[in-house]
Write an enzyme that holds these catalytic residues in place. Structure first.
Site, PDB file in Angstrom:
ATOM      1  N   LYS A   9     -82.662 -54.228 -48.224  1.00 54.89           N
ATOM      2  CA  LYS A   9     -82.794 -52.753 -48.685  1.00 54.89           C
ATOM      3  C   LYS A   9     -81.501 -52.116 -48.758  1.00 54.89           C
ATOM      4  O   LYS A   9     -81.126 -51.681 -49.978  1.00 54.89           O
ATOM      5  CB  LYS A   9     -83.596 -51.848 -47.521  1.00 54.89           C
ATOM      6  CG  LYS A   9     -83.698 -50.383 -47.965  1.00 54.89           C
ATOM      7  CD  LYS A   9     -84.662 -49.694 -47.091  1.00 54.89           C
ATOM      8  CE  LYS A   9     -84.203 -49.611 -45.547  1.00 54.89           C
ATOM      9  NZ  LYS A   9     -83.090 -48.800 -45.076  1.00 54.89           N
ATOM     10  N   ARG A  83     -87.439 -40.357 -43.011  1.00 52.61           N
ATOM     11  CA  ARG A  83     -88.075 -41.261 -41.943  1.00 52.61           C
ATOM     12  C   ARG A  83     -89.407 -40.598 -41.418  1.00 52.61           C
ATOM     13  O   ARG A  83     -90.479 -41.093 -40.604  1.00 52.61           O
ATOM     14  CB  ARG A  83     -87.092 -41.455 -40.824  1.00 52.61           C
ATOM     15  CG  ARG A  83     -86.208 -42.630 -41.186  1.00 52.61           C
ATOM     16  CD  ARG A  83     -86.697 -43.752 -40.598  1.00 52.61           C
ATOM     17  NE  ARG A  83     -85.857 -45.056 -41.412  1.00 52.61           N
ATOM     18  CZ  ARG A  83     -84.637 -45.168 -40.815  1.00 52.61           C
ATOM     19  NH1 ARG A  83     -84.365 -44.826 -39.764  1.00 52.61           N
ATOM     20  NH2 ARG A  83     -84.204 -46.250 -41.609  1.00 52.61           N
ATOM     21  N   ARG A 122     -79.764 -65.603 -37.372  1.00 57.83           N
ATOM     22  CA  ARG A 122     -78.655 -64.850 -37.491  1.00 57.83           C
ATOM     23  C   ARG A 122     -77.509 -65.338 -36.180  1.00 57.83           C
ATOM     24  O   ARG A 122     -78.202 -65.144 -35.284  1.00 57.83           O
ATOM     25  CB  ARG A 122     -78.445 -63.334 -37.718  1.00 57.83           C
ATOM     26  CG  ARG A 122     -78.924 -62.961 -39.073  1.00 57.83           C
ATOM     27  CD  ARG A 122     -78.341 -61.701 -39.480  1.00 57.83           C
ATOM     28  NE  ARG A 122     -78.731 -60.400 -38.851  1.00 57.83           N
ATOM     29  CZ  ARG A 122     -78.822 -59.336 -39.332  1.00 57.83           C
ATOM     30  NH1 ARG A 122     -78.327 -59.171 -40.710  1.00 57.83           N
ATOM     31  NH2 ARG A 122     -79.307 -58.223 -38.437  1.00 57.83           N
ATOM     32  N   ARG A 155     -77.339 -61.597 -31.589  1.00 56.26           N
ATOM     33  CA  ARG A 155     -77.004 -60.274 -31.192  1.00 56.26           C
ATOM     34  C   ARG A 155     -78.290 -59.803 -30.371  1.00 56.26           C
ATOM     35  O   ARG A 155     -79.221 -60.102 -30.931  1.00 56.26           O
ATOM     36  CB  ARG A 155     -76.754 -59.341 -32.582  1.00 56.26           C
ATOM     37  CG  ARG A 155     -75.317 -58.508 -32.323  1.00 56.26           C
ATOM     38  CD  ARG A 155     -75.431 -57.452 -33.274  1.00 56.26           C
ATOM     39  NE  ARG A 155     -75.780 -58.206 -34.596  1.00 56.26           N
ATOM     40  CZ  ARG A 155     -74.796 -57.904 -35.755  1.00 56.26           C
ATOM     41  NH1 ARG A 155     -73.778 -57.356 -35.653  1.00 56.26           N
ATOM     42  NH2 ARG A 155     -75.179 -58.595 -36.875  1.00 56.26           N
ATOM     43  N   ARG A 166     -88.894 -53.671 -33.368  1.00 54.64           N
ATOM     44  CA  ARG A 166     -88.326 -52.789 -34.529  1.00 54.64           C
ATOM     45  C   ARG A 166     -89.387 -52.786 -35.571  1.00 54.64           C
ATOM     46  O   ARG A 166     -89.248 -51.702 -36.269  1.00 54.64           O
ATOM     47  CB  ARG A 166     -86.887 -53.177 -34.835  1.00 54.64           C
ATOM     48  CG  ARG A 166     -85.780 -52.998 -33.828  1.00 54.64           C
ATOM     49  CD  ARG A 166     -84.577 -53.838 -34.119  1.00 54.64           C
ATOM     50  NE  ARG A 166     -83.825 -53.329 -35.210  1.00 54.64           N
ATOM     51  CZ  ARG A 166     -83.251 -54.278 -35.881  1.00 54.64           C
ATOM     52  NH1 ARG A 166     -83.031 -55.478 -35.539  1.00 54.64           N
ATOM     53  NH2 ARG A 166     -82.661 -53.730 -36.964  1.00 54.64           N
TER      54      ARG A 166
END
Ligand code: ZN
Length: 216
Positions: A9, A83, A122, A155, A166
């Protein structure tokens, strides 16, 4: 622009803002900048964020309103806002004060499994901040940063358990906001190459086309 973490995004928002010649307001960046600036509002925000809480609608609305007052041009790309339904209502007021019409809602839809794969592959260098991806951007030597030679790690935010949480938070939060918008709402298949996603978004936002269709 709506889309879960890892949907691309932010990248699409940047490309669209260049193409349309309008500013992007990325709420996450604004909140972090305000907290770092040490203003009265910033200090309140820093306390909230440090304790793992979300900024309140009132805080976010005030920051977006202040930023909105400084934009030029006849539009803006909002990334990470609204949001909540309360924020969406506040935005309607802001837009009408500025003489801007009904917003276009672009929703980048990416299956949860794809997001988990994108983010959990990642690798991050804690020493210099470079980010790698084991699927598309490998370091030259496995596990070692090309830039500084330090070891790479995952991470906390990119661990699959955290990603799933999330994603769930994102769905719970965004569902009612998307449902609030009944017109000019477009879902784009975000599980495609970035260039293809960009072309689909351009097609929806094309100023000539939207004027021709009387949607503007
Ligand atoms: Zn490094």
């Amino acid at each position: 622009m709506f889309g879960p973490p890892g949907s691309g995004k932010g990248t699409q928002a940047r490309r669209l803002s260049q193409w349309l010649g309008v500013s992007t307001i990325a709420t996450g960046d604004l909140l972090r900048a305000e907290a770092a600036a040490g203003t009265e509002l910033g200090r309140e925000l820093a306390l909230l964020l440090a304790s793992g809480q979300f900024a309140s609608d009132e805080h976010v609305n005030r920051i977006v309103q202040a930023r909105m007052a400084r934009i030029s041009g006849d539009g803006v790309i909002l990334d990470g806002y609204p949001r909540t339904v309360n924020q969406a209502r506040f935005l309607e007021q802001l837009l009408s004060e500025r003489g801007l019409g009904t917003p276009y809602i672009l929703h980048l839809d990416v299956p949860a499994e794809v997001i988990v794969e994108r983010l959990s592959t990642r690798r991050h260098c804690a020493s210099c901040g470079l980010v790698y991806n084991l699927l598309v951007h490998l370091p030259k030597v496995a596990g070692i940063c090309d830039g500084c030679g330090a070891g790479l790690s995952v991470r906390h935010d990119d661990e699959s358990v955290v990603i799933r949480r999330r994603l769930q938070d994102y769905c719970d939060q965004t569902g009612p906001v998307l449902a609030h918008y009944t017109s000019n709402c477009f879902t784009i298949d975000g599980n495609r190459q970035p260039d293809e996603v960009f072309r689909m978004a351009q097609d929806i936002l094309d100023p000539n086309k939207t004027r021709r269709n009387g949607l503007h």
